[in-house]
Design a protein around this motif. Structure first.
Motif, mmCIF file in Angstrom:
data_model
loop_
_atom_site.group_PDB
_atom_site.id
_atom_site.type_symbol
_atom_site.label_atom_id
_atom_site.label_comp_id
_atom_site.label_asym_id
_atom_site.label_seq_id
_atom_site.Cartn_x
_atom_site.Cartn_y
_atom_site.Cartn_z
ATOM 1 N N GLY A 212 0.792 -1.226 0.000
ATOM 2 C CA GLY A 212 0.000 0.000 0.000
ATOM 3 C C GLY A 212 0.820 1.269 0.000
ATOM 4 N N GLN A 213 2.141 1.167 0.016
ATOM 5 C CA GLN A 213 3.009 2.346 0.003
ATOM 6 C C GLN A 213 3.437 2.665 -1.437
ATOM 7 O OE1 GLN A 213 3.593 4.033 3.032
ATOM 8 N NE2 GLN A 213 2.004 2.573 3.609
ATOM 9 N N ILE A 214 3.995 3.862 -1.607
ATOM 10 C CA ILE A 214 4.407 4.325 -2.936
ATOM 11 C C ILE A 214 5.882 4.019 -3.157
ATOM 12 C CG2 ILE A 214 4.598 6.302 -4.494
ATOM 13 C CD1 ILE A 214 2.364 7.636 -2.978
ATOM 14 N N TYR A 215 6.178 3.479 -4.341
ATOM 15 C CA TYR A 215 7.550 3.123 -4.703
ATOM 16 C C TYR A 215 7.860 3.598 -6.120
ATOM 17 C CZ TYR A 215 7.668 -0.215 -0.794
ATOM 18 O OH TYR A 215 7.642 -0.795 0.448
ATOM 19 N N VAL A 216 9.140 3.804 -6.381
ATOM 20 C CA VAL A 216 9.634 3.848 -7.758
ATOM 21 C C VAL A 216 10.010 2.416 -8.107
ATOM 22 C CG1 VAL A 216 11.391 4.718 -9.330
ATOM 23 C CG2 VAL A 216 10.501 6.194 -7.508
ATOM 24 N N MET B 2 8.463 3.458 -13.211
ATOM 25 C CA MET B 2 7.187 4.086 -12.864
ATOM 26 C C MET B 2 7.103 4.304 -11.359
ATOM 27 S SD MET B 2 4.742 0.780 -13.555
ATOM 28 C CE MET B 2 5.824 0.000 -14.750
ATOM 29 N N VAL B 3 6.216 5.232 -10.980
ATOM 30 C CA VAL B 3 5.929 5.496 -9.575
ATOM 31 C C VAL B 3 4.507 5.025 -9.309
ATOM 32 C CG1 VAL B 3 5.735 7.259 -7.780
ATOM 33 C CG2 VAL B 3 7.464 7.492 -9.556
ATOM 34 N N LYS B 4 4.349 4.068 -8.382
ATOM 35 C CA LYS B 4 3.037 3.455 -8.148
ATOM 36 C C LYS B 4 2.901 3.016 -6.694
ATOM 37 C CE LYS B 4 1.885 3.412 -12.577
ATOM 38 N NZ LYS B 4 0.821 4.304 -13.096
ATOM 39 N N TYR B 5 1.654 2.841 -6.260
ATOM 40 C CA TYR B 5 1.396 2.069 -5.054
ATOM 41 C C TYR B 5 1.664 0.598 -5.383
ATOM 42 C CZ TYR B 5 -1.379 6.056 -3.298
ATOM 43 O OH TYR B 5 -1.805 7.289 -2.875
ATOM 44 N N ILE B 6 2.217 -0.131 -4.439
ATOM 45 C CA ILE B 6 2.351 -1.574 -4.614
ATOM 46 C C ILE B 6 1.347 -2.262 -3.704
ATOM 47 C CG2 ILE B 6 3.847 -3.600 -4.439
ATOM 48 C CD1 ILE B 6 6.205 -1.950 -5.110
ATOM 49 N N ARG B 7 0.457 -3.049 -4.326
ATOM 50 C CA ARG B 7 -0.592 -3.743 -3.593
ATOM 51 C C ARG B 7 -0.348 -5.249 -3.644
ATOM 52 N NH1 ARG B 7 -3.323 -0.292 -0.551
ATOM 53 N NH2 ARG B 7 -4.937 -1.879 -0.430
ATOM 54 N N ARG B 8 -0.846 -5.941 -2.637
ATOM 55 C CA ARG B 8 -0.720 -7.390 -2.581
ATOM 56 C C ARG B 8 -1.578 -8.030 -3.674
ATOM 57 N NH1 ARG B 8 0.944 -10.249 1.917
ATOM 58 N NH2 ARG B 8 0.453 -8.463 3.251
ATOM 59 N N ALA C 205 -3.253 -11.714 -5.376
ATOM 60 C CA ALA C 205 -3.712 -13.031 -4.932
ATOM 61 C C ALA C 205 -2.648 -14.100 -5.153
ATOM 62 C CB ALA C 205 -5.005 -13.392 -5.660
ATOM 63 N N ASP C 206 -1.842 -13.921 -6.210
ATOM 64 C CA ASP C 206 -0.733 -14.817 -6.488
ATOM 65 C C ASP C 206 0.511 -14.254 -5.796
ATOM 66 O OD1 ASP C 206 1.381 -16.290 -7.478
ATOM 67 O OD2 ASP C 206 0.767 -16.145 -9.579
ATOM 68 N N PRO C 207 1.079 -14.936 -4.818
ATOM 69 C CA PRO C 207 2.230 -14.389 -4.090
ATOM 70 C C PRO C 207 3.452 -14.144 -4.968
ATOM 71 C CG PRO C 207 1.854 -16.693 -3.504
ATOM 72 C CD PRO C 207 0.667 -16.258 -4.293
ATOM 73 N N ALA C 208 3.468 -14.697 -6.157
ATOM 74 C CA ALA C 208 4.586 -14.464 -7.065
ATOM 75 C C ALA C 208 4.432 -13.156 -7.830
ATOM 76 C CB ALA C 208 4.724 -15.627 -8.056
ATOM 77 N N MET C 209 3.304 -12.470 -7.634
ATOM 78 C CA MET C 209 3.018 -11.253 -8.379
ATOM 79 C C MET C 209 2.681 -10.115 -7.425
ATOM 80 S SD MET C 209 0.706 -12.774 -11.525
ATOM 81 C CE MET C 209 1.015 -11.338 -12.570
ATOM 82 N N VAL C 210 2.712 -8.896 -7.959
ATOM 83 C CA VAL C 210 2.240 -7.718 -7.228
ATOM 84 C C VAL C 210 1.361 -6.903 -8.174
ATOM 85 C CG1 VAL C 210 4.241 -7.595 -5.691
ATOM 86 C CG2 VAL C 210 4.253 -6.312 -7.855
ATOM 87 N N THR C 211 0.547 -6.048 -7.588
ATOM 88 C CA THR C 211 -0.292 -5.136 -8.363
ATOM 89 C C THR C 211 0.237 -3.718 -8.204
ATOM 90 O OG1 THR C 211 -2.272 -6.510 -8.143
ATOM 91 C CG2 THR C 211 -2.609 -4.185 -8.646
ATOM 92 N N LEU C 212 0.475 -3.038 -9.313
ATOM 93 C CA LEU C 212 0.902 -1.641 -9.305
ATOM 94 C C LEU C 212 -0.326 -0.776 -9.549
ATOM 95 C CD1 LEU C 212 4.178 -1.902 -11.432
ATOM 96 C CD2 LEU C 212 3.870 -2.246 -8.971
ATOM 97 N N ARG C 213 -0.598 0.134 -8.643
ATOM 98 C CA ARG C 213 -1.841 0.919 -8.709
ATOM 99 C C ARG C 213 -1.534 2.406 -8.768
ATOM 100 N NH1 ARG C 213 -6.369 -1.246 -4.975
ATOM 101 N NH2 ARG C 213 -6.195 -2.782 -6.639
ATOM 102 N N SER C 214 -2.273 3.108 -9.605
ATOM 103 C CA SER C 214 -2.147 4.558 -9.723
ATOM 104 C C SER C 214 -3.135 5.244 -8.793
ATOM 105 C CB SER C 214 -2.428 4.996 -11.171
ATOM 106 O OG SER C 214 -1.537 4.383 -12.073
ATOM 107 N N GLU C 215 -2.836 6.488 -8.450
ATOM 108 C CA GLU C 215 -3.800 7.302 -7.696
ATOM 109 C C GLU C 215 -4.893 7.805 -8.621
ATOM 110 O OE1 GLU C 215 -5.597 9.241 -4.534
ATOM 111 O OE2 GLU C 215 -3.860 7.902 -4.460
ATOM 112 N N ASN C 216 -4.520 8.153 -9.854
ATOM 113 C CA ASN C 216 -5.468 8.627 -10.856
ATOM 114 C C ASN C 216 -6.316 7.444 -11.339
ATOM 115 O OD1 ASN C 216 -6.782 9.620 -13.141
ATOM 116 N ND2 ASN C 216 -5.051 10.905 -13.752
ATOM 117 N N LYS C 217 -7.615 7.514 -11.101
ATOM 118 C CA LYS C 217 -8.497 6.389 -11.408
ATOM 119 C C LYS C 217 -8.652 6.142 -12.905
ATOM 120 C CE LYS C 217 -9.050 5.955 -7.058
ATOM 121 N NZ LYS C 217 -8.201 4.958 -6.348
#
Length: 230
Positions: free
Chosen positions: A170-174, A182-188, A190-202
């Motif tokens: 849930g924190q912001i990373y480069v 890219m600069v994104k939130y990193i979210r957990r 469902a697959d532990p081998a992957m991550v979700t990169l999320r933008s603030e802009n919807k």
């Protein structure tokens, strides 16, 4: 008063490691006597409510995490933005004092990390007490994917991570990939081998990537909104 002193001491040591602080630096950041901090960490003093509150307030650490190990260490969705005066009034120096400012757009290009932070890229230094961390570097951000938290043309103070597998969800990373930055939130994911990169802009969709594809991670410690109004 906290009862689980041993666990709290371990979490304090974890914070020191993640923030890359020695005892002296950590004591200064939470405004406690260095010798007393050493006694807390060695178990010679019981963990006090005052110590816990100083860590929570001065470092933005989740109190639930510090006391019980629940929640995230840094539960806030975004790091605190610093109110930065107009560029002409910023404490920028050409002398090596403060946090170095690099002539780099951290969201553009694919320059390898090894050459991103060469001395020739330094254009000045910003001396602000909120960024008193020798490992921070200030870089520029373009684009509106993280707006309004990080606006086009803002600067961010980043701290490189030794272990790219240690993620505060849930924190912001480069995020540095082979062919993109890219600069994104990193979210957990469902697959532990992957991550979700999320933008603030919807208007921007989530991006799912494999953790093994991440080459480098930089934690966004501070956001500097530049006000150029006269």
């Amino acid at each position: 008063m906290p009862q689980n002193d041993k666990e709290i001491r371990e979490r304090i040591k974890y914070l020191m490691q993640e923030l890359n602080c020695r005892q002296v630096q950590f004591a200064q950041r939470i405004d406690v006597d260095t010798s007393n901090l050493s006694k807390y960490l060695n178990g010679h003093l019981p963990i006090s409510e005052a110590l816990v509150n100083r860590i929570v307030v001065n470092l933005g650490v989740s109190k639930d995490w510090l006391l019980n190990g629940t929640d995230l260490p840094f539960a806030k969705a975004a790091p605190a933005a610093l109110a930065v005066p107009p560029v002409a009034q910023m404490p920028v120096s050409r002398q090596p004092l403060g946090t170095p400012v690099y002539d780099i757009d951290v969201t553009a290009g694919t320059t390898p990390r090894a050459t991103m932070f060469g001395d020739e890229q330094i254009v000045g230094y910003v001396n602000l007490p909120e960024m008193a961390n020798a490992n921070c570097k200030i870089v520029r951000v373009s684009g509106d994917s993280m707006s309004p938290v990080i606006k086009n043309g803002d600067f961010i103070a980043v701290r490189e991570l030794v272990n790219a597998q240690q993620i505060y969800w849930g924190q912001i990373y480069v995020v540095l990939l082979d062919d993109y930055r890219m600069v994104k939130y990193i979210r957990r994911h469902a697959d532990p081998a992957m991550v979700t990169l999320r933008s603030e802009n919807k208007a921007y969709d989530d991006i799912d990537i494999y953790r093994r594809d991440i080459r480098e991670l930089m934690f966004v410690q501070h956001i500097l909104h530049i006000d150029t109004r006269m």
